[in-house]
Design a protein around this motif. Sequence first.
Motif, PDB file in Angstrom:
ATOM      1  N   LEU A   1       0.837  -1.203   0.000  1.00 26.48           N
ATOM      2  CA  LEU A   1       0.000   0.000   0.000  1.00 26.48           C
ATOM      3  C   LEU A   1       0.874   1.256   0.000  1.00 26.48           C
ATOM      4  O   LEU A   1       0.615   2.218  -0.739  1.00 26.48           O
ATOM      5  CB  LEU A   1      -0.930  -0.028   1.222  1.00 26.48           C
ATOM      6  N   ILE A   2       1.931   1.223   0.798  1.00 29.94           N
ATOM      7  CA  ILE A   2       2.812   2.401   0.892  1.00 29.94           C
ATOM      8  C   ILE A   2       3.512   2.652  -0.454  1.00 29.94           C
ATOM      9  O   ILE A   2       3.546   3.784  -0.954  1.00 29.94           O
ATOM     10  CB  ILE A   2       3.826   2.227   2.047  1.00 29.94           C
ATOM     11  N   ALA A   3       4.023   1.575  -1.075  1.00 30.50           N
ATOM     12  CA  ALA A   3       4.700   1.738  -2.373  1.00 30.50           C
ATOM     13  C   ALA A   3       3.712   2.263  -3.412  1.00 30.50           C
ATOM     14  O   ALA A   3       4.041   3.162  -4.214  1.00 30.50           O
ATOM     15  CB  ALA A   3       5.285   0.398  -2.818  1.00 30.50           C
ATOM     16  N   ASP A   4       2.513   1.731  -3.386  1.00 33.84           N
ATOM     17  CA  ASP A   4       1.456   2.146  -4.310  1.00 33.84           C
ATOM     18  C   ASP A   4       1.147   3.642  -4.121  1.00 33.84           C
ATOM     19  O   ASP A   4       1.069   4.423  -5.078  1.00 33.84           O
ATOM     20  CB  ASP A   4       0.212   1.296  -3.993  1.00 33.84           C
ATOM     21  N   ALA A   5       1.044   4.047  -2.861  1.00 36.60           N
ATOM     22  CA  ALA A   5       0.726   5.448  -2.545  1.00 36.60           C
ATOM     23  C   ALA A   5       1.867   6.370  -2.986  1.00 36.60           C
ATOM     24  O   ALA A   5       1.622   7.429  -3.586  1.00 36.60           O
ATOM     25  CB  ALA A   5       0.466   5.594  -1.051  1.00 36.60           C
ATOM     26  N   LEU A   6       3.102   5.957  -2.713  1.00 38.01           N
ATOM     27  CA  LEU A   6       4.253   6.813  -3.055  1.00 38.01           C
ATOM     28  C   LEU A   6       4.383   7.002  -4.566  1.00 38.01           C
ATOM     29  O   LEU A   6       4.888   8.024  -5.023  1.00 38.01           O
ATOM     30  CB  LEU A   6       5.546   6.224  -2.482  1.00 38.01           C
ATOM     31  N   SER A   7       3.910   6.043  -5.324  1.00 36.24           N
ATOM     32  CA  SER A   7       4.015   6.187  -6.783  1.00 36.24           C
ATOM     33  C   SER A   7       2.853   7.026  -7.343  1.00 36.24           C
ATOM     34  O   SER A   7       2.729   7.167  -8.558  1.00 36.24           O
ATOM     35  CB  SER A   7       4.085   4.815  -7.462  1.00 36.24           C
ATOM     36  N   HIS A   8       2.008   7.549  -6.469  1.00 40.26           N
ATOM     37  CA  HIS A   8       0.932   8.460  -6.904  1.00 40.26           C
ATOM     38  C   HIS A   8       0.974   9.731  -6.058  1.00 40.26           C
ATOM     39  O   HIS A   8       0.073   9.972  -5.238  1.00 40.26           O
ATOM     40  CB  HIS A   8      -0.436   7.767  -6.803  1.00 40.26           C
ATOM     41  N   PRO A   9       2.045  10.538  -6.246  1.00 38.26           N
ATOM     42  CA  PRO A   9       2.249  11.696  -5.355  1.00 38.26           C
ATOM     43  C   PRO A   9       1.093  12.700  -5.379  1.00 38.26           C
ATOM     44  O   PRO A   9       0.802  13.344  -4.373  1.00 38.26           O
ATOM     45  CB  PRO A   9       3.544  12.322  -5.885  1.00 38.26           C
TER      46      PRO A   9
END
Length: 396
Positions: free
Chosen positions: A179-187
């Motif tokens: 979830l964190i990686a997914d979120a970081l790739s959508h700034p």
Amino acid sequence: MLALADFERAARRRLPRCIFGFAAHGAEDERSVRANEEALARLALVPRVLVDVGARSTRCELWGRTYSAPFGIAPMGGAALFAYRADQALAQAAADENVPFVLSAASSVPLEDIARLAPGSWYQAYLAGDHERIEALLHRLERAGIGVLVVTADVPVAANRENDLRLGFGIPVTPGPRLIADALSHPRWLAGVVLRTLLREGMPHFENFGARRGGPIVAPPSPEFRAGRDRFTWEHFRFIRDRWKGRLVLKGVLHEEDARRALDMGVDGLMLSNHGGRQLDGAVSPLRILPRMASLRGHAKLFVDGGFRRGTDVIKALAMGADFVMIGRPFLYAAAVASRAGVRQAISLLRQETDRDLALLGLTAPDQIEPSCVASDLPHIAVRCGVGGAAVWGWP
Ligand SMILES: Cc1cc2nc3c(=O)[nH]c(=O)nc-3n(C[C@H](O)[C@H](O)[C@H](O)COP(=O)(O)O)c2cc1C
């Protein structure tokens, strides 16, 4: 944006995969998601020609109020994950455009605020089999001036959403590495939705499951969240009908005997729904049972949802016997793309399509839509009732 599908495409780009997936996917193998689409595809419209369609209207009357179109916004929990102040955007856009809006029990803005911002909003409940908790919630709704209560009955337990788990997502939201990686790739989403919400509104809470504020959406479930829902029965529904003075709608009905029972109890509306394919995978598409339900309904209003995306879809539902069509995902995508303005545009597009399609069918108003407007090659469907096992109805 020319059609509701355009909002979906734009939202897919803008949102983390797991957030978009949470809305888009259905339970297990998504048979019911596809069944909803297929049922619509198997209905064909049969237009009339040489009719004066110069003066048209999509307006529709419902319980003493005239709405601008025969469709509304279905209840959707977790909206705050999709856009900053998404619940408000949906409610206010619906009020601006004069269509019904149903606030989900799993929303994160106090229902009193929504009732103030968008008077006339409906409220959808997820209830436990507990008279005290039900009664306390009814008091809260009454105090807030809610006029229409929608009780969702098709979620006695959480659905098997493997698709969410594969993407590292669940509600309550528990941030893990995926979830964190997914979120970081959508700034843009991270800054515009998550950080903005945390800074300006604080951590979203489940505000509306019960009479009191629930826990934060990232915390382990509190008793308001699902506990006791598997013990909610007809007895509790009667308890509600005896106490609730407003309009009462039962959502998630698919079986004829359940419809009869609710109608006998004096329900004001039935929402035929397989929850957009998000609960029992393989559940019948509501469109296929609509004609039979329409013959039973008496004075109650019939709503239907699941996969309706075009003006022609709305018209097909009305031809099959619905009074109103409820639509979920596309409006959430529209909120993700452009907040209140986006939802307004989506509503307006669908209304324009409905208006144009009425004219192309040789009609001037929704109440002229009748069964002869569609030809169906949906396969015969017979449902067996428990007692005696007799096949009680078929198609069409
Ligand atoms: C993200 C999301 C959240 C939902 N949350 C709720 C809910 O809290 N209560 C409820 O009764 N239905 C809920 N639904 C189901 C919708 O009310 C509706 O039945 C369904 O979305 C209709 O299908 P459609 O999205 O294909 O138009 C939710 C649907 C989605 C997509």
